[in-house]
Design a protein around this motif. Structure first.
Motif, PDB file in Angstrom:
ATOM      1  N   THR A 175      82.251  45.867 -42.747  1.00 19.73           N
ATOM      2  CA  THR A 175      81.422  47.000 -42.329  1.00 19.73           C
ATOM      3  C   THR A 175      81.941  47.606 -41.040  1.00 19.73           C
ATOM      4  OG1 THR A 175      79.228  47.723 -41.667  1.00 19.73           O
ATOM      5  CG2 THR A 175      79.792  45.470 -41.119  1.00 19.73           C
ATOM      6  N   SER A 197      75.333  44.045 -44.546  1.00 21.42           N
ATOM      7  CA  SER A 197      75.664  45.111 -43.606  1.00 21.42           C
ATOM      8  C   SER A 197      74.522  45.248 -42.596  1.00 21.42           C
ATOM      9  CB  SER A 197      75.852  46.435 -44.340  1.00 21.42           C
ATOM     10  OG  SER A 197      76.169  47.478 -43.437  1.00 21.42           O
ATOM     11  N   PRO A 198      74.815  44.984 -41.292  1.00 20.57           N
ATOM     12  CA  PRO A 198      76.095  44.624 -40.695  1.00 20.57           C
ATOM     13  C   PRO A 198      76.495  43.188 -41.024  1.00 20.57           C
ATOM     14  CG  PRO A 198      74.370  44.521 -39.033  1.00 20.57           C
ATOM     15  CD  PRO A 198      73.738  45.091 -40.275  1.00 20.57           C
TER      16      PRO A 198
END
Length: 482
Positions: free
Chosen positions: A11, A444-445
């Motif tokens: 990411t 994500s993250p």
């Protein structure tokens, strides 16, 4: 939170101010009483030594060594050259020689024995040696004549080392290469013949590792990436060339250990045998994760069969880290220690390839070069054989604490404004004493953190979790299962 995470998603969307993290890192360094700077006397001694190195007589600057490292690295410990030798190979591995700069008992030596190893965390490295040595005069930088300990290892057609020698010599690296660049050239078919040989030797060594019963976990690395004033987290799988390069380092460590074991004097890297109860627990974990593990398949072969792109397999890899706990060092002189092997490598092994970054390597290298020359091991080395394992145990604990704390800081800072939000993730580990607590990997993250649930956590399954805490001051992150 662990420093090695398992995830398949990279990411770049979430980032955090480098200033926020730098302030947190400064506080952490004060808390741990570590510093990237050195006392004035140490810096002065290092500068004088760097200006007046004790260069060896033997000249091997005609050997076209190269280094392969991350692009930003300046503390270059190793340079390699590989060539064919009939059906086999000759591996030459030049290792930075710090005895050209450090005298036992001098300020640099005393400080290094206090530090033990370099601490890494984003751009906040706490070096083992002053940079005038570790990133300049002692580093195997390209187009510079440098003192080195040059290993020559003959490898046969099936990847076994058959002969070894290590000598002091002057070397000159031809190029500072990156893993990405070498891998791209190999993939495109444009790589120098030496890297084709590296691939061949690396694959043969990996096959020998499997035949020996050795094992390594396919854990991706978590990186903090600095992008012009902001930092972000990424999970990165190793490139194949990194694995092949690691096999050259392992080959050298095995050669060093064989010299030491034969002479009955040395410093070995050890790992106790696997506890059968841990293997039984892993069998139960595999059943819970719906992964087939036939009874006749040994755990090293089972681990090699795992595919971390699958959520349940990724959780299984995390569970397998239990098998690799308890590593350490042992020094000996006159009698082999009762536990001399590194069980994950299924062999005796020594650390000798990173003296710029790890204290024990300088001593182990001195033992090996003395043995090959037929000389007595220096007294300054023998005097540290019983002390060094404890020095390295403490420095290893500190290094893990430092790296983990910085990763935790980055995660907390990245999520501080998102408390109350929900995230998609995978439960990768459950606490054995309380199955409502465990670890979750967020897609994500790229984060792994603690998670709690109202009941047993569904290990290996995709879940939705809510962020209930992200505290920069305490470097802590907490999720709850939705």
């Amino acid at each position: 939170m662990a420093s090695n995470r398992v995830i398949t998603v990279r990411t770049a969307a979430d980032s955090v101010s480098a200033e926020t993290l730098s302030d947190g890192i400064a506080a952490l360094q004060a808390e741990l009483k570590v510093s990237p700077t050195f006392p004035a006397a140490v810096e002065q001694a290092a500068a004088e030594a760097a200006a007046n190195p004790r260069l060896p007589d033997l000249d091997l600057t005609d050997v076209p060594f190269v280094t392969i490292d991350p692009e930003s690295a300046l503390d270059l410990d190793q340079a390699m050259h590989l060539e064919r030798d009939g059906a086999g190979y000759i591996v030459r591995y030049a290792i930075a020689d710090l005895t050209a700069f450090i005298t036992p008992g001098d300020p640099v030596d005393v400080e290094a024995n206090l530090r033990g190893e370099t601490l890494y965390g984003a751009d906040s490295k706490v070096p083992l040696h002053p940079k005038v040595i570790s990133e300049d005069a002692g580093s195997l930088l390209p187009d510079q004549v440098r003192p080195a300990l040059v290993w020559t290892i003959k490898v046969d057609e099936i990847g076994e080392g058959t002969d070894v020698e290590v000598v002091r010599a002057r070397v000159r690296s031809r190029a500072k290469l990156t893993y990405e660049g070498v891998q791209a050239d190999l993939d495109a078919g444009t790589a120098d013949e030496m890297f084709t040989i590296l691939r061949e030797v690396g694959e043969l060594r990996l096959a020998r590792e499997a035949a020996r019963g050795g094992v390594s976990l396919p854990l991706p690395e978590q990186e903090i990436v600095d992008e012009g004033g902001t930092w972000r987290l990424e999970f990165r799988q190793q490139l194949p060339v990194e694995s092949w390069n690691a096999q050259i380092s392992l080959l050298t460590g095995f050669a060093a250990a064989s010299l030491m074991v034969y002479a009955r004097v040395g410093l070995l890297r050890t790992l106790p045998p696997v506890d059968p109860r841990d293997v039984q627990r892993l069998h139960r974990a595999a059943r819970a994760l719906d992964i087939e593990w036939p009874a006749e398949v040994l755990y090293p072969d089972f681990i090699r069969s795992l595919d971390v792109s699958k959520a349940n397999h990724a959780a299984m890899v995390v569970a397998c880290t239990r098998l690799l706990r308890g590593s350490g060092y042992v020094g000996f002189n006159g009698e082999l220690p009762a536990q001399a092997q590194h069980s994950a490598l299924a062999s005796e092994y020594a650390h000798v390839t990173a003296p710029l970054r790890r204290l024990v390597d300088r001593y182990a290298l001195e033992i090996c070069v003395s043995l090959c020359a037929g000389n007595e091991v220096p007294d300054w080395v023998l005097a540290k054989l019983t002390e060094l394992p404890e020095t390295m145990r403490e420095s290893g604990r500190r290094a893990n604490q430092y790296e983990n704390a910085i990763l935790n800081l980055a995660e907390a800072a990245m999520l501080a404004s998102r408390v109350g939000e929900t995230f998609a993730g995978v439960i990768v580990e459950v606490d054995e004493k309380d199955d409502s607590r465990g670890e979750v990997t967020i897609e994500s993250p790229a984060i792994e953190a603690k998670v709690t649930g109202a009941g047993p956590l569904p290990v290996g399954e995709a879940v939705t979790v809510k962020l209930i805490k992200a505290d920069v001051a305490t470097r802590s992150v907490q999720f709850a299962l939705e």
